[in-house]
Design an enzyme around this catalytic site. Sequence first.
Site, PDB file in Angstrom:
ATOM      1  N   GLN A   1     -18.761 -26.106 -44.088  1.00 32.74           N
ATOM      2  CA  GLN A   1     -18.622 -24.754 -43.897  1.00 32.74           C
ATOM      3  C   GLN A   1     -19.642 -24.170 -43.170  1.00 32.74           C
ATOM      4  O   GLN A   1     -20.645 -24.371 -42.823  1.00 32.74           O
ATOM      5  CB  GLN A   1     -19.138 -24.087 -45.469  1.00 32.74           C
ATOM      6  CG  GLN A   1     -18.287 -24.667 -46.447  1.00 32.74           C
ATOM      7  CD  GLN A   1     -16.745 -24.198 -46.519  1.00 32.74           C
ATOM      8  OE1 GLN A   1     -16.431 -22.962 -45.634  1.00 32.74           O
ATOM      9  NE2 GLN A   1     -15.505 -24.857 -46.918  1.00 32.74           N
TER      10      GLN A   1
ATOM     11  N   ASP B   1      -8.999 -26.890 -50.759  1.00 35.12           N
ATOM     12  CA  ASP B   1      -9.637 -26.351 -49.681  1.00 35.12           C
ATOM     13  C   ASP B   1      -8.893 -26.748 -48.419  1.00 35.12           C
ATOM     14  O   ASP B   1      -9.389 -27.351 -47.682  1.00 35.12           O
ATOM     15  CB  ASP B   1     -11.028 -26.407 -49.515  1.00 35.12           C
ATOM     16  CG  ASP B   1     -11.741 -25.556 -48.624  1.00 35.12           C
ATOM     17  OD1 ASP B   1     -11.060 -24.527 -48.106  1.00 35.12           O
ATOM     18  OD2 ASP B   1     -13.083 -25.704 -48.164  1.00 35.12           O
TER      19      ASP B   1
ATOM     20  N   CYS C   1      -9.784 -19.934 -46.221  1.00 28.98           N
ATOM     21  CA  CYS C   1     -10.337 -19.031 -45.248  1.00 28.98           C
ATOM     22  C   CYS C   1      -9.491 -18.261 -44.713  1.00 28.98           C
ATOM     23  O   CYS C   1      -9.347 -17.660 -43.426  1.00 28.98           O
ATOM     24  CB  CYS C   1     -11.047 -19.719 -44.315  1.00 28.98           C
ATOM     25  SG  CYS C   1      -9.851 -20.970 -43.042  1.00 28.98           S
TER      26      CYS C   1
ATOM     27  N   CYS D   1     -26.169  -6.910 -30.867  1.00 32.41           N
ATOM     28  CA  CYS D   1     -25.825  -7.724 -29.813  1.00 32.41           C
ATOM     29  C   CYS D   1     -25.643  -7.279 -28.472  1.00 32.41           C
ATOM     30  O   CYS D   1     -24.654  -6.572 -28.308  1.00 32.41           O
ATOM     31  CB  CYS D   1     -24.942  -8.861 -30.428  1.00 32.41           C
ATOM     32  SG  CYS D   1     -24.666 -10.101 -29.144  1.00 32.41           S
TER      33      CYS D   1
END
Length: 419
Positions: free
Chosen positions: A253, A348, A374, A63
């Site tokens: 997600q 979650d 996460c 990038c």
Amino acid sequence: MSAQKLDITRLGGQGDGIAETPQGQIFVPFTLPGDVINAAVEKSRATLMSVLTPSPDRVTPPCPHFGPDHENAGCGGCAVQHMADAPYRAWKRDLVVAALEGRGIMAEVSPLVPCAPHSRRRVVFAARRTEKGAILGFYRAMSHQIVAIETCVIAAPRITQALPSIRRLATAVAVGKEPFHLSVLDASPGLDIAVDAPFKLSEPDRLRIITAVRSEQPVARLSFNGEILIEKQPPQLTFGSVLVSPPPGGFVQATAEAEEIMGELVSEHLKKSKRIVDLFSGSGTFALRLASHSHVHAVEADAPSLAALDKAARRAQGLKPVSVEKRDLFRRPMMVAELKAYQGLVFDPPRAGAEVQVADIARSPIPRLAAVSCNPVTLARDLEMLIAGGYRVMSVTPIDQFLWTSHVEVVALLERPKR
């Protein structure tokens, strides 16, 4: 601030290179173990000035906005694009291993499930009004400066191609001087843009924004601080085989590929459970998949997400019964007496984990659990409580849906041994 020559010996948990010096550790972004560098040092942090000897793991970042070299670089979205694939995957997996070992958990951790470039379907941009229109991009690392971007190698192609449209809409929205955020979701049939701003809109502002959205073909819906200003067509995602229209700015997600892998792991583990409870269910990422073979009770604090799940379940064909409950599980967790009704459970939670709720899960008789997170650190804390309660960790799978960052998704599957 002083210029120093530094040897980078290891990579920290946030992706910064670390140099060990007599004065202590110095953290240097955009460096790797094996680099010998010149850096401008200020206390425990430094800015890379030049690489004298490159690490063998160093590669050319894909990038143009990555790195410390010019004003349009260092956008803060990625931390380790300059790292070769094999050591990158090992480092990402080691973040999970270290978090578990820090709690004394010796469970086997599977190899990292990789993430492809151009697969991120949910991206949050920062924007601010300027004299030439809105600047749109990401915050520079450890800064409130927004770095304008022209491309993004992690974002889904439809988001990248629509950057000019998103920038024009940011200009239309930018009636205040304060920075604001645009959460962009690549859905069907078009982009869902949710604006979160610290200022208010007048009625003429609203009409101007609605007119602007009508002329931007890639955009299906735009909301401002939770209020839908215009919806050409309802944005939709597919969870398993079920179509869902998520609420504006609702959690989904980050990549469809990671979600599918997570769904398969959880569904396979809980497939023999007649009744399953899904805690922190969102709009039904797991609940609607699990309902293909089990009765599911979905619990979630966010009313719009729960309503989207309920509506999708009612419209779908061939599902087992799905019930929903609006409940703040941080303030009012499900108790052991309630959990006894289920043979399977998936949770979650947000990054903070589910410590209060897990205390009751650990004392429940539920035979099979799926823990999704996460944040490996808070997951490890929650797993430690479950292990102390008699559960056994069967597998731990790290999933890289946050490419080139220090964030990693994890699915841990647990069982309570039969007595």
